[in-house]
Design a protein around this motif. Structure first.
Motif, PDB file in Angstrom:
ATOM      1  N   ASN A  95       0.842  -1.194   0.000  1.00  0.00           N
ATOM      2  CA  ASN A  95       0.000   0.000   0.000  1.00  0.00           C
ATOM      3  C   ASN A  95       0.877   1.242   0.000  1.00  0.00           C
ATOM      4  N   GLY A  97      -0.073   3.945  -1.279  1.00  0.00           N
ATOM      5  CA  GLY A  97      -0.986   5.080  -1.377  1.00  0.00           C
ATOM      6  C   GLY A  97      -1.390   5.664  -0.047  1.00  0.00           C
ATOM      7  N   GLY A 100      -2.103   9.561  -0.049  1.00  0.00           N
ATOM      8  CA  GLY A 100      -3.406  10.001  -0.536  1.00  0.00           C
ATOM      9  C   GLY A 100      -4.517   9.694   0.442  1.00  0.00           C
ATOM     10  N   GLN A 101      -4.455   8.519   1.071  1.00  0.00           N
ATOM     11  CA  GLN A 101      -5.463   8.146   2.064  1.00  0.00           C
ATOM     12  C   GLN A 101      -5.371   9.054   3.282  1.00  0.00           C
ATOM     13  N   TRP A 138     -10.603   5.994  -0.111  1.00  0.00           N
ATOM     14  CA  TRP A 138      -9.438   6.093  -0.990  1.00  0.00           C
ATOM     15  C   TRP A 138      -8.620   4.796  -1.011  1.00  0.00           C
ATOM     16  N   PRO A 142      -8.250   1.356  -5.073  1.00  0.00           N
ATOM     17  CA  PRO A 142      -7.169   0.457  -5.508  1.00  0.00           C
ATOM     18  C   PRO A 142      -7.460  -1.003  -5.166  1.00  0.00           C
ATOM     19  N   THR A 156      -1.854   1.770  -8.920  1.00  0.00           N
ATOM     20  CA  THR A 156      -3.093   2.505  -8.642  1.00  0.00           C
ATOM     21  C   THR A 156      -2.967   3.351  -7.378  1.00  0.00           C
ATOM     22  N   SER A 157      -2.379   2.788  -6.339  1.00  0.00           N
ATOM     23  CA  SER A 157      -2.321   3.530  -5.076  1.00  0.00           C
ATOM     24  C   SER A 157      -1.396   4.740  -5.176  1.00  0.00           C
ATOM     25  N   ILE A 158      -0.286   4.614  -5.894  1.00  0.00           N
ATOM     26  CA  ILE A 158       0.609   5.770  -6.001  1.00  0.00           C
ATOM     27  C   ILE A 158      -0.012   6.856  -6.881  1.00  0.00           C
ATOM     28  N   PHE A 160      -3.217   7.390  -7.006  1.00  0.00           N
ATOM     29  CA  PHE A 160      -4.268   7.993  -6.186  1.00  0.00           C
ATOM     30  C   PHE A 160      -3.693   8.933  -5.130  1.00  0.00           C
ATOM     31  N   ASN A 161      -2.392   8.849  -4.875  1.00  0.00           N
ATOM     32  CA  ASN A 161      -1.763   9.877  -4.045  1.00  0.00           C
ATOM     33  C   ASN A 161      -1.918  11.244  -4.695  1.00  0.00           C
TER      34      ASN A 161
END
Length: 386
Positions: A95, A97, A100-101, A138, A142, A156-158, A160-161
């Protein structure tokens, strides 16, 4: 005829058994990485300023002791993002991301703080849960991409950052209640939504650190003592075997990413809802299109803590401690960025510290094993010889 009156033998100190435990290996690996990182940082200080290297290094090591309240305050958000990364890693998911979360959770908490009118004792509680929901949302996206389409969660997680950061900055700047354009930051939050302080003078530390530690303990219990935690770890070790055993791997992926996102969102809520040490003010957010560093610091905390929730408590506190000390190193002419070098080296060493740790363990067992090893029972030796 057997002698029933024979007294049982006392067990000695078995060093060999202790050195083979996972907890000992993880602890010594982290300790080795920390020592090597600090040594490397000291060498960098010597090259940068030989005359003041020792004074600067003392600030790095001991400077945080005089700012213990700040150590706990700054440890709170990175502890939560560390738990977010470590919990997902137990499932075999990376994870990345958490930033972003974290940012999304911060915005949801701020929105409740500014836009909802609630009683004082309830306002900050609702804002904290709103932050958790923002982070879960958030993390869900992902997770569903990974479960349904097998899209790599790192990608996807990076991404979504960035999406989360730009969304939050846009939402904040378009909200006249939240944003003060002349100061390029958010307004002060109402006192009713600020988390109660722990009362340490000159510090922002609050009950958020208590909630973070309780959360880590709950996660440890879930992972070690529940069927759900066992399924998550089993899926992380081998998803094909777990699917064959009837475990719902795709569901677990989505649930894991949602929980991880919720943890990071809580970190954002704890950071922004903290009471300020200055009367009448609060924490603020600056929408300057920069990804939150606390998310990436959480990756470092998780790696140093071996993704163990209890280990993450100590690794987050340690990272915060040397960061606070590093900010004092400028008193003797060092840039605060020197501590970033130390942390980076510590994390670099922690990535392969287990290899060095196994070598160190072999040396200890070779050097001291004979003194600590318990000899087998004489009767059992006789039976084996026969």
């Amino acid at each position: 005829m057997q002698d029933n009156n024979k007294s049982p033998q006392k067990k000695g100190f078995d060093l060999k058994a202790i050195t083979k435990t996972k907890g000992f290996s993880a602890f010594t690996a982290a300790l080795l990485a920390i020592v090597l990182g600090l040594i490397f940082g000291f060498i960098v200080m010597i090259f940068a300023n030989p005359d003041r290297a020792m004074a600067g290094f003392r600030y790095v090591i001991f400077g945080g002791l005089g700012r213990f309240g700040d150590v706990l305050y700054f440890a709170t958000p990175i502890m939560m993002t560390g738990l977010a990364v470590g919990f997902a890693f137990k499932m075999g998911l990376f994870n990345i991301g958490a930033s972003g979360q974290y940012t999304m959770g911060m915005f949801f908490a701020m929105y409740v703080g500014f836009m909802w009118d609630l009683p004082t004792g309830l306002h900050w509680v609702v804002a904290i849960f709103a932050g958790m929901i923002g982070g879960m949302l958030w993390g869900f996206i992902p997770g569903i991409f990974k479960a349904a389409l097998n899209v790599n969660e790192v990608i996807t997680s990076i991404m979504f950052n960035y999406i989360g950061m730009y969304f939050v900055d846009m939402w904040v700047q378009s909200n006249a209640t939240m944003y003060i354009a002349s100061k390029s930051c958010t307004n002060y939050l109402p006192s009713s939504v600020q988390i109660p302080s722990l009362g340490i003078a000159g510090s922002n530390v609050n009950f958020g650190i208590i909630f973070a530690i309780i959360t880590a303990i709950i996660l440890f219990i879930v992972l070690q003592k529940t069927t759900f935690g066992y399924e998550l770890k089993a899926t992380g070790y081998n998803k094909y075997a777990s699917d064959y055993a009837g475990m719902k791997g795709k569901r677990n992926i989505v649930v894991t990413m949602m929980i991880a996102g919720g943890l990071a969102g809580l970190g954002g809520a704890f950071a922004i809802l903290a009471p300020s040490a200055i009367a009448g003010s609060s924490m603020t957010y600056e929408p300057i299109n920069i990804i939150a560093a606390n998310g990436f610091n959480g990756i470092a905390v998780a790696l140093l803590g071996s993704s163990n929730p209890l280990g993450i408590i100590f690794s987050a506190t340690f990272i915060s401690h040397i960061q606070r000390g590093g900010t004092l190193a400028n008193l003797v002419g060092f840039k605060p960025e020197i501590i970033d070098v130390v942390i980076a080296v510590i994390i670099y060493f922690s990535a392969f510290a287990m290899i060095m740790n196994s070598t160190l363990a072999k040396f200890i067992k070779t050097r001291f094993g004979k003194k600590g090893t318990v000899l087998p029972n004489a009767n059992s030796e006789t039976k084996e010889a026969k």
